[in-house]
Design an enzyme around this catalytic site. Structure first.
Site, PDB file in Angstrom:
ATOM      1  N   SER A   1       0.789  -1.268   0.075  1.00  0.00           N
ATOM      2  CA  SER A   1      -0.056  -0.111  -0.130  1.00  0.00           C
ATOM      3  C   SER A   1       0.903   1.453   0.106  1.00  0.00           C
ATOM      4  O   SER A   1       0.405   2.351  -0.553  1.00  0.00           O
ATOM      5  CB  SER A   1      -0.920   0.143   1.281  1.00  0.00           C
ATOM      6  OG  SER A   1      -0.161   0.107   2.347  1.00  0.00           O
TER       7      SER A   1
ATOM      8  N   HIS B   1      -5.129  -3.485  -2.650  1.00  0.00           N
ATOM      9  CA  HIS B   1      -4.752  -2.732  -3.697  1.00  0.00           C
ATOM     10  C   HIS B   1      -4.549  -3.479  -5.168  1.00  0.00           C
ATOM     11  O   HIS B   1      -4.159  -2.983  -6.172  1.00  0.00           O
ATOM     12  CB  HIS B   1      -3.450  -2.006  -3.422  1.00  0.00           C
ATOM     13  CG  HIS B   1      -3.775  -1.222  -2.221  1.00  0.00           C
ATOM     14  ND1 HIS B   1      -4.128   0.310  -2.527  1.00  0.00           N
ATOM     15  CD2 HIS B   1      -3.580  -1.227  -0.953  1.00  0.00           C
ATOM     16  CE1 HIS B   1      -4.109   0.683  -1.216  1.00  0.00           C
ATOM     17  NE2 HIS B   1      -3.788  -0.116  -0.286  1.00  0.00           N
TER      18      HIS B   1
ATOM     19  N   LYS C   1     -11.138   0.860  -2.069  1.00  0.00           N
ATOM     20  CA  LYS C   1     -10.235   1.418  -3.301  1.00  0.00           C
ATOM     21  C   LYS C   1     -10.736   1.277  -4.637  1.00  0.00           C
ATOM     22  O   LYS C   1     -11.579   2.160  -4.910  1.00  0.00           O
ATOM     23  CB  LYS C   1      -8.878   0.391  -2.976  1.00  0.00           C
ATOM     24  CG  LYS C   1      -8.608  -0.154  -1.693  1.00  0.00           C
ATOM     25  CD  LYS C   1      -7.711   1.289  -1.068  1.00  0.00           C
ATOM     26  CE  LYS C   1      -7.522   1.067   0.297  1.00  0.00           C
ATOM     27  NZ  LYS C   1      -7.224   2.000   1.243  1.00  0.00           N
TER      28      LYS C   1
HETATM   29  C1  PLP Z   1      -3.334  -3.040   2.211  1.00  0.00           C
HETATM   30  C2  PLP Z   1      -4.530  -2.711   3.116  1.00  0.00           C
HETATM   31  N1  PLP Z   1      -5.388  -3.377   3.944  1.00  0.00           N
HETATM   32  C3  PLP Z   1      -6.670  -3.170   4.497  1.00  0.00           C
HETATM   33  C4  PLP Z   1      -6.807  -1.849   4.562  1.00  0.00           C
HETATM   34  C5  PLP Z   1      -8.112  -1.361   5.114  1.00  0.00           C
HETATM   35  O1  PLP Z   1      -9.242  -1.360   4.308  1.00  0.00           O
HETATM   36  P1  PLP Z   1     -10.291  -0.467   4.915  1.00  0.00           P
HETATM   37  O2  PLP Z   1      -9.915   1.192   4.432  1.00  0.00           O
HETATM   38  O3  PLP Z   1     -11.725  -0.917   3.938  1.00  0.00           O
HETATM   39  O4  PLP Z   1     -10.574  -0.192   6.301  1.00  0.00           O
HETATM   40  C6  PLP Z   1      -6.263  -0.834   3.650  1.00  0.00           C
HETATM   41  C7  PLP Z   1      -6.593   0.702   3.586  1.00  0.00           C
HETATM   42  O5  PLP Z   1      -6.706   1.310   4.085  1.00  0.00           O
HETATM   43  C8  PLP Z   1      -4.990  -1.442   2.941  1.00  0.00           C
HETATM   44  O6  PLP Z   1      -4.321  -0.439   2.254  1.00  0.00           O
END
Ligand code: PLP
Length: 301
Positions: free
Chosen positions: A91, A119, A150
């Protein structure tokens, strides 16, 4: 929605959560205890590490397959469940996991593999089915998690795995059982996004045209974008204060770019984080590059 997402990412079943954070944390709290261990890539998301408080954890560096192989060999028989946790697309750096090698090493050591593809889904692979499709490994990862915040443009998250594991999570994943479900409106929006991802590949094609264009231009202008190969571009600044100054200058020019500083990354890795969209036009990408070149004259980075 659960059946649709499971089929899309090549798994037996899926369970929804009201966020991706809840999906990762709830899953891990449910399946790992004090006799188990998580072998984690150093760059996995906080939502996964927050689910690991009641279990054993070992860092395995970043994409360091040889180290993982060695440590799994050395620790054979020491724990009950052994789970390797990686992201499909990382990320903050926008680089990819070496998924096929992870699959091989986990199989060799009889260890489970979990991939957070927050992602990757909707973006990676010919049909947007994620990092597993990109590497031609659909159906070979034990657990895939993801978010609708996303590429889906909504909120919510999922865990996709075997029917048996998903059935278990319906009872033991606390962030599903003891938290409100996603609302019908959000579920319908996510379902529509899933349909668009499957029926309108031209959106994904445009995204990749934009990604390739911006990568070429930023590289030509000498910006340090690390190893990014995805729609996430880190532009390394390596100074917390400068990151915010540059982000403010960009905002004055109507360009929104997130500043990523400590504690999200180490201070010497402070950066701007550009997310490219399919809806961007070349002229907008050029505006960004021109603005960065101009700002660099007064704030060197
Ligand atoms: C790699 C990754 N996993 C999980 C999440 C968590 O997702 P959410 O925003 O739906 O809580 C994010 C985002 O913020 C992320 O970048």
């Amino acid at each position: 929605m659960e059946r649709g997402i499971a089929k899309f990412v090549g798994q037996g079943d899926a369970i929804l959560f009201s966020s991706g954070f809840g999906a990762n944390a709830g899953l891990l709290r449910a399946i790992l205890g004090k006799n188990d261990i998580a072998y984690i890539d150093s760059y996995i998301h906080t939502s996964a590490t927050s689910g690991l408080i009641g279990t054993n954890v070992k860092h395995i560096g970043h994409n360091d397959i040889d180290y993982l192989d060695m440590i799994l060999e050395r620790e054979t028989g020491k724990y009950q469940t052994r789970l390797v946790i990686i992201d499909g697309v990382y990320s903050q750096n926008g680089d990819l996991s070496k998924l096929p090698q992870y699959i091989a090493v986990c199989k060799k050591h009889n260890c489970l593999l979990m991939m957070d593809d927050a992602h990757g889904i909707g973006v990676m692979g010919e049909n947007g089915r994620g990092t597993a499709e990109y590497y031609n490994c659909l159906g070979q990862v034990d657990i895939i998690t993801g978010t609708f915040s996303k590429s889906f443009g909504c909120v919510g998250g999922f865990v996709a795995a075997s029917e048996k594991l998903i059935q278990y999570l319906r009872y033991y994943a606390d962030s599903n059982v003891f938290s409100a479900a996603m609302t019908p409106q959000v579920a319908a929006s996510s379902l529509k996004a899933l349909e668009l991802i499957q029926t309108q590949p031209e959106i994904r094609k445009k995204l990749w045209t934009n990604v390739n264009y911006l990568r070429k231009r930023l590289t030509e202008e000498g910006f340090d974008i690390g190893c990014s190969i995805s729609a996430i571009f880190p532009i390394m600044v390596r100074d917390n204060k400068k990151v915010y100054e540059i982000a403010r200058e960009l905002q004055k020019r109507c360009i929104f770019v997130s500043g990523i500083t400590y504690p999200a990354v180490r201070t010497k890795e402070a950066r701007l984080r550009v997310s490219v969209l399919a809806s961007h036009e070349t002229v907008q990408l050029e505006q960004l590059v021109t603005a960065l070149v101009e700002i660099r004259k007064s704030i060197p980075f």
